[in-house]
Design an enzyme around this catalytic site. Structure first.
Site, PDB file in Angstrom:
ATOM      1  CE  LYS A 146      39.352  47.210  26.799  1.00 49.74           C
ATOM      2  NZ  LYS A 146      38.618  48.426  25.981  1.00 49.74           N
ATOM      3  CB  THR A 200      46.731  47.949  20.357  1.00 50.95           C
ATOM      4  OG1 THR A 200      46.992  49.292  20.832  1.00 50.95           O
ATOM      5  CG2 THR A 200      47.909  47.616  19.530  1.00 50.95           C
ATOM      6  NE  ARG A 227      34.500  52.337  24.158  1.00 47.54           N
ATOM      7  CZ  ARG A 227      35.053  52.588  25.323  1.00 47.54           C
ATOM      8  NH1 ARG A 227      34.308  53.326  26.291  1.00 47.54           N
ATOM      9  NH2 ARG A 227      36.219  52.120  25.477  1.00 47.54           N
ATOM     10  CE  LYS A 238      41.513  54.543  28.153  1.00 46.19           C
ATOM     11  NZ  LYS A 238      41.741  54.736  26.703  1.00 46.19           N
ATOM     12  CB  ALA A 292      33.409  50.692  30.225  1.00 42.77           C
ATOM     13  CG  PHE A 348      37.460  50.797  31.726  1.00 46.28           C
ATOM     14  CD1 PHE A 348      38.684  51.211  31.564  1.00 46.28           C
ATOM     15  CD2 PHE A 348      36.556  51.808  31.891  1.00 46.28           C
ATOM     16  CE1 PHE A 348      39.114  52.514  31.706  1.00 46.28           C
ATOM     17  CE2 PHE A 348      36.883  53.048  32.004  1.00 46.28           C
ATOM     18  CZ  PHE A 348      38.111  53.494  31.804  1.00 46.28           C
ATOM     19  CG  PHE A 400      54.921  44.056  26.284  1.00 50.36           C
ATOM     20  CD1 PHE A 400      55.174  45.568  26.372  1.00 50.36           C
ATOM     21  CD2 PHE A 400      53.404  43.750  26.298  1.00 50.36           C
ATOM     22  CE1 PHE A 400      54.162  46.534  26.485  1.00 50.36           C
ATOM     23  CE2 PHE A 400      52.709  44.870  26.250  1.00 50.36           C
ATOM     24  CZ  PHE A 400      52.875  46.294  26.520  1.00 50.36           C
ATOM     25  CD1 TRP A 414      51.588  49.271  20.167  1.00 46.36           C
ATOM     26  CD2 TRP A 414      53.895  48.794  19.672  1.00 46.36           C
ATOM     27  NE1 TRP A 414      52.465  50.419  20.428  1.00 46.36           N
ATOM     28  CE2 TRP A 414      53.707  50.081  19.839  1.00 46.36           C
ATOM     29  CE3 TRP A 414      54.779  48.463  19.222  1.00 46.36           C
ATOM     30  CZ2 TRP A 414      54.835  51.129  20.090  1.00 46.36           C
ATOM     31  CZ3 TRP A 414      56.388  49.259  19.276  1.00 46.36           C
ATOM     32  CH2 TRP A 414      56.119  50.431  19.490  1.00 46.36           C
TER      33      TRP A 414
END
Length: 556
Positions: free
Chosen positions: A71, A73, A94, A105, A273, A301, A381, A409
């Site tokens: 998210k 990224t 954030r 994480k 969140a 999230f 991907f 990415w």
């Protein structure tokens, strides 16, 4: 293969003064923190506050899985892609918490060639905002205990103290502690608790305050305890507001950094969140809207948590109206929701994809509840097959939802051009009719039931006896009109993290409810959610190091 931090450390950063020029920010409107970080001054806001607002784009996602969704990224890559197609854009994010960085994480600067930099600074101490919040929180705790020790003129009931200490680290042994042991001079012995800094009400207040005056008023309304008559005792009554505000004087101002492609990024605040409201600061978002044609922000999230709170709490309080929502998913995560083990996600599996895509379907429906145009993007991907991509595209478009692939990415802004063009086209052709999910005048239980049934898909909401008593007390004190901040695990639409996909006929359990009077919302704790996470068996901290030249490795 290069890691995220390898890519970040190899990047050639522009001086932050040059990045600021892209937004028309003058040098004397910056307070520099070295060459590549700066805080924005109040003078800047006073100069631009009457500018027209640009377009506001919220980036959210399906429920997170070990397969990853990307998210942040995608948010960063979309901002870079806006530059590629000639749009003046700024990103509003954030700040990361140290707890997840050293825990499970990892960092929160994006990934690959869609990162904000300097990523090592951002993921560690940055400009000291979190340390200031931690200090302000714990100063209030110290003044509370000192007041009790020095005679307790406010008649505070030590069995009804609700203010907790905090630390920005996953430290499970601090969840429940005893303080005041030792001599009489060491304080009153009582049970106490720690939460993680990002769950502190002061973090929420910092992110929701419009200015210093608003910040101080909100700090003053914090309820720290109740007296023997059952009346709330506030930070203002403890005479703590001025000192707390002094600690937060610089932290309240947004931070400016850049992406790998030098797109400006305002990174400020960091509430979780699943525990707090999960959005960056109102000041950063409003400033971004005045400086650029497109502001791209994210909420933490999945859409059931961060997006719901962005739309029902932040937008309600700040008068914000999003023009579009980007909903991020991956084929791998959808197959994981369909029951595929993590090690098998690289294999084509259309049956599992069909089974797991119901999670995405629910989030599409959730965004539709707010009447805001939605664009689904697949964070692609290399293992995704044409058949899998085609299936997701057809699924989304058949439900009236726009669709675009993202390869940010791997390719940075170039990999997000399709998404950027789709977002611009959507904003130009589909009008947003944003509205909140529920009205202020509903009861607190009705608000919680609305969120649980409409957003989570619950069949029933059960209130534990303690929660019902707490709600009655909160409403009797005049806080019933506040919005609700639901604290729920992030992995499932339900409060049981093992229920993947789109669970049905489940019950949401509300076990605790308390008011964050300064932040301006009521918190409902569901299931087994905790406000102080713990480290995993093998924390990320074990792989982090710094060499003799000061180069950090292991952050990702």
């Amino acid at each position: 293969m290069k890691t995220d931090i390898d890519i970040a450390l190899e990047a050639e950063l522009e001086p932050i003064k040059k990045v600021a020029e892209k937004l028309g920010i003058e040098e004397d409107e910056l307070d520099l923190y070295g060459k590549y970080k700066a805080k924005l001054t109040d003078d800047l806001w006073n100069r631009v506050k009457d500018n027209p607002d640009g377009k506001l784009i919220l980036v959210t996602a399906i429920n997170p899985t070990p397969a990853g969704e990307g998210k942040t990224t995608t948010t960063v890559g979309l901002g870079q892609a806006m530059d590629k197609i000639g749009k003046k854009a700024v990103i509003a994010l954030r700040e990361p918490s140290l707890g997840p960085c050293f825990g499970l994480k990892g960092g929160a600067a994006g990934g690959g060639y869609a990162q904000v930099v300097p990523m090592d600074d951002l993921n560690l101490h940055f400009t000291g905002d979190f340390h200031a919040i931690t200090s302000a929180n714990n100063l209030l705790a110290a003044m509370l205990d000192n007041h009790i020790q020095q005679g307790n003129a406010l008649n505070i009931d030590t069995k009804q103290i609700v203010w907790k200490r905090c630390v920005d680290m996953n430290d499970r042994v601090l969840r429940n502690i005893t303080v005041g042991l030792g001599r009489k001079a060491d304080g009153v012995t009582r049970e106490d608790h720690f939460i993680i800094t990002v769950a502190s009400e002061i973090m929420a207040i910092l992110c929701l305050a419009e200015n210093m005056k608003d910040l101080k008023e909100r700090l003053g309304r914090i309820i720290v305890a109740y007296n023997y008559e059952g009346e709330p005792v506030t930070a203002k009554q403890l005479n703590a507001v001025g000192a707390m505000a002094a600690l937060l004087k610089d932290a309240i101002r947004p931070n400016l950094i850049q992406t790998l492609e030098h797109t400006p990024a305002l990174v400020h605040g960091g509430p979780f969140a699943n525990i707090a409201h999960g959005c960056n600061s109102i000041r950063a978002t409003k400033t971004a809207l005045k400086l650029a044609d497109y502001t791209i922000t994210e909420a933490g999230f999945g859409a059931d948590l961060g997006a719901e709170k962005f739309l029902d709490i932040k937008c309600r309080m700040a008068g914000l109206k999003p023009d579009a929502v980007v909903l991020v998913a991956t084929v791998r995560a959808l197959k994981y929701n369909g029951g595929v083990a993590k090690e098998d996600l690289s294999k084509e599996n259309l049956e599992a994809l069909k089974k797991g895509i119901v999670n995405l379907e629910k989030h599409i429906e959730n965004i539709a509840e707010y009447d805001v145009p939605c664009i689904v993007t697949l964070n692609q991907f290399i293992t995704d097959t044409e058949a899998e991509l085609a299936f997701v595209k057809e699924f989304c478009e058949s439900r009236g939802c726009e669709f675009a692939l993202s390869q940010v990415w791997e390719k940075g802004g170039d990999g997000g051009v399709e998404l950027a063009e789709k977002v611009v086209e959507t904003i130009e052709t589909k009008e947003s009719h944003f509205h909140c999910l529920y009205a202020d005048d509903l009861s607190l239980k009705e608000k919680m039931e609305t969120i649980a049934k409409k957003i989570y898909g619950a069949a029933e909401v059960v209130f534990e006896p303690a929660a019902s008593s707490q709600i009655a007390r909160i409403e009797s004190l005049g806080f019933g009109s506040m919005p609700v901040c639901m604290a729920k695990n992030q992995y499932s639409l339900s409060d049981d993290k093992s229920l993947l996909g789109r669970p049905e006929n489940f019950t949401i359990h509300i076990r605790e409810v308390y008011v964050s009077a300064g932040a301006g919302f009521v918190v409902a704790i569901t299931g087994t959610i905790m406000t102080m996470p713990g480290l995993p068996k093998v924390p990320a901290a074990e792989g982090i190091d710094v060499d003799d030249e000061g180069k950090i490795t292991g952050l990702f």
